[in-house]
Design a protein around this motif. Structure first.
Motif, mmCIF file in Angstrom:
data_model
loop_
_atom_site.group_PDB
_atom_site.id
_atom_site.type_symbol
_atom_site.label_atom_id
_atom_site.label_comp_id
_atom_site.label_asym_id
_atom_site.label_seq_id
_atom_site.Cartn_x
_atom_site.Cartn_y
_atom_site.Cartn_z
ATOM 1 N N SER A 233 -48.166 14.017 -27.854
ATOM 2 C CA SER A 233 -47.528 12.796 -27.385
ATOM 3 C C SER A 233 -48.170 11.539 -27.986
ATOM 4 O O SER A 233 -47.551 10.487 -27.980
ATOM 5 N N LYS A 237 -47.153 7.843 -32.149
ATOM 6 C CA LYS A 237 -46.937 6.774 -31.185
ATOM 7 C C LYS A 237 -47.165 5.432 -31.875
ATOM 8 O O LYS A 237 -48.118 5.272 -32.639
ATOM 9 N N LEU A 402 -39.562 16.980 -26.098
ATOM 10 C CA LEU A 402 -40.052 16.394 -27.331
ATOM 11 C C LEU A 402 -39.071 16.615 -28.475
ATOM 12 O O LEU A 402 -38.891 15.788 -29.339
ATOM 13 N N ASP A 435 -47.373 7.761 -21.309
ATOM 14 C CA ASP A 435 -46.675 7.147 -22.443
ATOM 15 C C ASP A 435 -45.286 6.667 -22.049
ATOM 16 O O ASP A 435 -44.544 6.142 -22.852
#
Ligand code: ADP
Ligand code: MG
Length: 686
Positions: A233, A237, A402, A435
């Protein structure tokens, strides 16, 4: 030396082209992929149990002599065997391939059977169990290990999976994974040996010892999974640029004026939060949570409408076709008067229809496309995809979540909105979804009636039916009757639904009753849902397939069977199907005796609470550590091995380790991610 882990599965003896293709469906390509395909449960096949000890819904391993066999007729021809041991007898039934089983099994054979027991009309029975014919003196195999049960792979039997995993372990014996972060740990088993133990847990002298050793190994593997999750994750980013959209406020006002109701204060608030994100340069990554029935759908439609005039496409994804179609109808109602194009794209559409739709979508730059996850598997190119909305996101596992992060040709990332009625406990949200931004709808629309919930045991079913007829059906209201989940097998669950259906039908011969389950063809399901929506059916007997999203306001009674085995979140979801109209609503939870104190406590939580948030928090507290024979995952997010209600402390540790790795040793992070998410590079898009 190249490590054996990265070799192809075809290096394993017995895996040829055909099996390779089947494994590929589950993204299993390398030996490592196979080792990271984990069992979902275990059975102890080192001990047979006496037939008399086989009880409803229990996984049993037993042995008996075949004492009779005969054909019977249902929709086709079935075959039934009776087997007997010193303690009692049980029936073995096959609905398909009756001829073959007739040929294979003869009276006098000794049968070793493994399957989920069911309470049938003539006592305990097994439907399509695994079986083998054995010599009377044959000893049991697997002396020292529990036998793993893996998630289904289409066309590959459990025995085959067990065999090839064993071979993979054999081939990699003594090998270790690179020590990517081990220096940050102390006192934990080595990952490779922990993995070995998760596949075939060693049986110690006492059950407690077995459990303890297993948990230790499971924690080790769970930690690795969580580290991979966090690393993934973080990946990319802030790398992806988003798509700042301008908001068409005028159009939104028009939509609002066409609604038959006013948005609640909460809905207005979350809509504002979403619109703000849409105008930002960064891709939105937002979870919209709110209890069942709070009105998330309309918020999603408005968010979609706000940007499509700028020729963005918006994809809305639902977990089931029924729900996708319902959203489609709803969206058309609200948006078609304003000439905003809406499309439906689902797996069961005919090939030609799909092709036409894809072509039409290609010609419709500013439009909304609603579908199931099939939507993203199609060879479909979106035109300027600006926003992806995923409804009921708790039903998607981590991988899917995802995986859905769709990429555009210009490398920018569309905005994403996840919607869920299963609230994520605060501790979990802070750790796992840091997130993500979270918007919460805190209130239900005005005028909603509360739902009167009661809990009864199965032997009161006949009384219940009587009072239903008097109090509910007389008022022309409708009822959902949800059948229990018995096993992982669709066929067995469908059968259970059918039995309940027949039972109710015989008790209420004048009523219009229909049955819907996952085994029915898609057209048939549609037809039944349509009839229910139009009140041509009074009682709809269904498997949990109607769990999410379905909206039929005239239905005011929800009856759920087998609640002792269900998660509270799921029961709450089902209950939320009623209480949507202007009549008083009821929910009746039926359990099968006997139930434990813990189950009683859980049912009491659901009976006395109406807020999904409170229920989730209470449920979370009540969950003890899982049990080696029945780990039931708890809502919000699904990992393969980690269970967040047990492993929240591991999640904190994993997060720290992931941060340290990223900072001090970024070159090894890929390796950790690859173990869990290797085979699909699309995971790495966020
Ligand atoms: P969920 O949040 O569970 O997905 P839905 O979006 O399906 O809930 O909404 C449930 C029902 O409530 C729908 O029939 C919808 O039209 C209606 N609804 C939504 N918002 C409002 C509101 N502000 N006032 C009255 N009814 C509303
Ligand atoms: Mg919904």
């Amino acid at each position: 030396m190249r490590s054996m882990f990265s070799e192809k599965v075809t290096d394993i003896k017995g895996i040829g082209k055909q099996l390779e293709t089947k494994l590929a469906q589950k993204n299993i390509h390398s030996i490592q992929d196979l080792l990271f395909f984990f069992p979902k449960s275990y059975v102890n096949k080192t001990q047979l149990i006496p037939i008399v000890k086989c009880s409803h819904a229990k996984k049993c391993y037993l042995e008996g002599d075949v004492i009779s066999k005969n054909y019977f007729f249902t929709k086709g021809r079935g075959i039934r065997f009776v087997i007997k041991d010193d303690s009692g007898s049980a029936e073995i039934k096959f609905f398909y391939y009756a001829g073959t089983h007739n040929k294979n099994i003869a009276i006098g054979h000794r049968l070793r059977v493994f399957g989920t027991a069911r309470q049938g009309r003539n006592g305990i029975e097994f439907i399509h169990p695994e079986y083998e014919i054995v010599q009377k003196t044959k000893l049991l195999i697997n002396e020292n290990n529990l036998t793993p049960i893996y998630p289904n792979i289409k066309g590959v039997g459990q025995k085959t999976i067990q065999k090839i995993v064993r071979s993979a372990l054999e081939l990699t014996k003594g090998q270790k994974f690179n020590r990517t972060y081990d220096h940050l740990l102390s006192n934990l088993p080595d990952l490779a040996s922990a993995i070995r133990e998760i596949h075939f847990p060693y049986i110690h002298d006492s059950p407690e010892e077995t459990e303890l050793a297993f948990e230790k190994n499971r924690s080790r593997v769970a930690l690795d999974e969580l580290i991979a999750y966090f690393l993934l994750s973080y990946e990319g980013k802030n790398k992806n640029k988003g798509i700042p959209c301008s908001i068409n406020l005028q159009l939104l006002d028009q939509v609002k004026s066409l609604l038959s109701f006013q948005l609640t204060h909460s809905q207005d608030k979350v809509l504002k939060e979403i619109l703000e994100d849409l105008t930002a340069d960064r891709p939105m990554n937002r979870l919209l949570q709110g209890d069942v029935g709070c009105g998330k759908t309309v918020v999603a439609f408005m968010a979609a409408a706000s940007i499509i005039k700028d020729s963005f496409q918006v994809a809305i994804m639902a977990p089931t076709e029924i729900l996708a179609k319902q959203h489609f109808e709803e969206a058309k109602k609200i948006l078609s008067p304003l000439n905003l194009p809406v499309f439906l794209m689902i797996g069961s559409m005919k090939v030609g229809e799909k092709k036409d739709t894809i072509a039409a979508i290609n010609q419709a730059p500013g439009s909304i496309i609603i579908g199931t996850h099939a939507l993203f598997q199609q060879k479909m190119e979106f035109k300027n995809l600006g926003l992806v909305i995923i409804d009921e996101q708790h039903r998607f596992g981590v991988k899917q979540r995802l995986n859905l992060r769709q990429k555009r040709q210009d490398q920018r990332l569309p905005h994403q909105l996840f919607m869920s009625a299963t609230p994520i406990p605060r501790t979990v949200a802070q750790t796992l979804f840091s997130d993500m931004s979270i918007s919460t709808i805190e209130e239900l629309p005005h005028g909603r009636k509360s739902i009167d919930t009661s809990v009864i045991s199965e032997d009161k079913r006949a009384n219940l039916v009587e009072s239903l007829e008097k109090n509910i059906l007389e008022n022309n209201s409708q009822i959902y009757w949800v059948s229990p989940i018995i096993s992982e097998s669709d066929a067995i669950d469908a059968l259970a639904a059918e039995e309940i259906f027949n039972n109710i039908k015989s008790l209420l011969p004048q009523q219009k009753i229909a049955l819907i389950h996952g085994k029915l063809a898609s057209e048939k399901k549609d037809q039944i849902m349509d009839q229910f929506i139009n009140n041509q059916i009074s009682i709809l007997v269904a498997t949990t397939l109607i769990e999410v999203g379905v909206n039929v306001p005239n239905a005011n009674c929800m009856i759920i069977e087998g609640v002792e085995r269900m998660g509270l979140a799921q029961i709450h979801q089902l209950r939320g199907r009623v209480g949507r109209g202007d009549q008083s609503s009821y929910c009746i939870l039926i359990y099968k005796k006997p139930i434990s104190d813990r189950v009683k406590k859980r049912l009491d939580i659901i009976r006395s609470n109406t807020s999904g948030f409170v229920i989730a928090e209470e449920d979370f507290k009540l969950r003890g550590p899982g049990n080696i024979f029945g780990t039931q995952q708890s809502g919000s997010i699904e990992f393969q091995v980690a269970d967040i209600s047990e492993h929240i402390h591991l999640a904190h540790q994993a997060k720290d380790i992931a941060n340290q790795l990223k900072r001090d040793n970024p070159s090894v992070t890929g390796e950790v991610i690859d173990r869990w998410y290797s085979t699909n590079s699309e995971y790495l898009l966020a």
